[in-house]
Scaffold this active site. Sequence first.
Site, mmCIF file in Angstrom:
data_model
loop_
_atom_site.group_PDB
_atom_site.id
_atom_site.type_symbol
_atom_site.label_atom_id
_atom_site.label_comp_id
_atom_site.label_asym_id
_atom_site.label_seq_id
_atom_site.Cartn_x
_atom_site.Cartn_y
_atom_site.Cartn_z
ATOM 1 N N LYS A 80 0.841 -1.202 0.000
ATOM 2 C CA LYS A 80 0.000 0.000 0.000
ATOM 3 C C LYS A 80 0.878 1.256 0.000
ATOM 4 C CE LYS A 80 -3.962 1.924 2.608
ATOM 5 N NZ LYS A 80 -4.886 1.713 3.748
ATOM 6 N N SER A 155 -9.825 1.889 2.705
ATOM 7 C CA SER A 155 -8.898 2.604 1.871
ATOM 8 C C SER A 155 -7.883 1.717 1.153
ATOM 9 C CB SER A 155 -8.147 3.645 2.705
ATOM 10 O OG SER A 155 -7.360 3.021 3.700
ATOM 11 N N SER A 179 -10.134 -0.512 6.876
ATOM 12 C CA SER A 179 -9.517 -0.359 5.554
ATOM 13 C C SER A 179 -8.831 -1.587 4.981
ATOM 14 C CB SER A 179 -8.516 0.787 5.581
ATOM 15 O OG SER A 179 -9.207 1.994 5.399
HETATM 16 N N1 GLN Z 1 -13.167 4.369 6.050
HETATM 17 C C1 GLN Z 1 -12.675 4.735 7.337
HETATM 18 C C2 GLN Z 1 -12.206 6.184 7.273
HETATM 19 O O1 GLN Z 1 -12.423 6.760 6.276
HETATM 20 C C3 GLN Z 1 -11.542 3.829 7.740
HETATM 21 C C4 GLN Z 1 -10.312 4.086 6.992
HETATM 22 C C5 GLN Z 1 -9.175 3.212 7.401
HETATM 23 O O2 GLN Z 1 -9.361 2.173 8.032
HETATM 24 N N2 GLN Z 1 -7.973 3.666 7.085
HETATM 25 O O3 GLN Z 1 -11.645 6.706 8.162
#
Ligand code: GLN
Length: 501
Positions: A80, A155, A179
Amino acid sequence: MSPEWTIEDWLSRLARREVSARDTVGFYLDRIRRLDPQLRAFLEYDPGDALNQADAADRALAGGTTHQKKPLLGIPVAIKDNLAVRGHPLRCASRILGDFRSPYDATVIEKLRQAGAILLGRLNMDEFAMGSSTENSAFGPTRNPWDLQRTPGGSSGGSAAAVAARECPAALGSDTGGSIRQPAAFCGCVGLKPTYGRVSRYGLVAFASSLDQIGPLAGTVRDTARLLQIIAGHDPRDATSLPDAVPDYLSELDKGVRGLRLGLPREYFAEGLDPQIREAVMAAVRQLTNLGAEVLEVSLPHTPYALATYYVIATAEASTNLARFDGIRYGLRVDGQDPLELYERTRGAGFGSEVKRRIILGTFVLSSGYYDAYYLRAQKVRTLIRRDFLEAFQKVDALVTPATPTPAFRLGEKVSDPLQMYLSDIFTLSCNLAGICGLSLPCGLTREPQLPIGLQLLGPPLGEATLLRIAYAYEQSTPWHKVLPPVARGTSEAALAAASS
Ligand code: GLN
């Protein structure tokens, strides 16, 4: 060579010298070349660099280095875009990092290298990991390999899409509120968020430091366990990393679920859950019962407060963590008359709108006069949420829930409504607030369109071995991990065209 091959399969062929690491890397590079123009999971890959690493692996294999010694020797893994790999761009899918390159390797990268893995490239994500669809990437969204009009989730959407399409056999992601697990569920692969502190965060660009964890995504439970085995462990460079010894996850896999007690948290089966997801999760629960697990209903009464609590704490931490991107220290700089103007212009031009929204919200909840009402209160509720889980784990070994309330949604469907977007993590956020571990694995497909459904398992602190064992027992008794998305099955242009129409 086949996209169906797991890390396990590649390892045995590499050991018998039936394939070389160069063949292995070449196989995946070829798939990236053909599939990624549509999927856009990769932000960067450097075939020359990957093949050089492969040649080094082949020399080691020829010199007698075994997989006992280097458990991932010759295996490509993709990363990532928020993890530092020395000499490579580190952008977190943001413009603000400009052409910044990492001066060092993250601990997880160091560990992958020591294990002999080949770093294949960098994967798309929501900017600074803020989002649930990869649509917040400054470089455009990734597409779901099951349906190119849909999001892979986020994400870590690039990680999940790349693994699901077998552009790589495994990837690393990060999970602050879901995410890893949400995109794994949307794309039909396995994703694990380890217990807070189980994996070092050194070299992970911080979003919300008390919630962030790095974890693996792979096609099967065994491959996920293999990756966790490598990246877990204490690291003196991360003060929050846990000193506990790392168990042998692989040897625990076969123990089955007989005698284990599994809890169904009532609050996770409420209104708003897609009926096809409910059906698939309940079928999985029956399957686990058939395999010998005992299932009982439990309650996590503070669940309704998780979303609000998360968005106070995560934004507060983000607002402070992202203060470092000031136009002086990293990447992008837009000049001004004085330093203040330089900061404003750089941050105005460099951050996308969701990141700005988070910084503004986070600054607000931390500001004097509001701190007690928001941030402090959220911290208290967080304790209650953690307590709910610890109480439940007095009665059960793990919890079984849906990973997401809906299957993968369409690109564009939720971009203009942040709250709708936030709701897609409703089942995954609490795990991070509580600091426990969670895993998502495929448990079915919806009908028309066929989209993957994720089963989430939640475990107590350091309960990864138990989660992997339950997941493995389930996986081995069901077909879901063998069903690849249409684009991954046939690699012909025709199959691609069919999937995108
Ligand atoms: N979708 C959640 C956010 O926008 C979690 C994101 C994540 O786990 N990095 O914060």
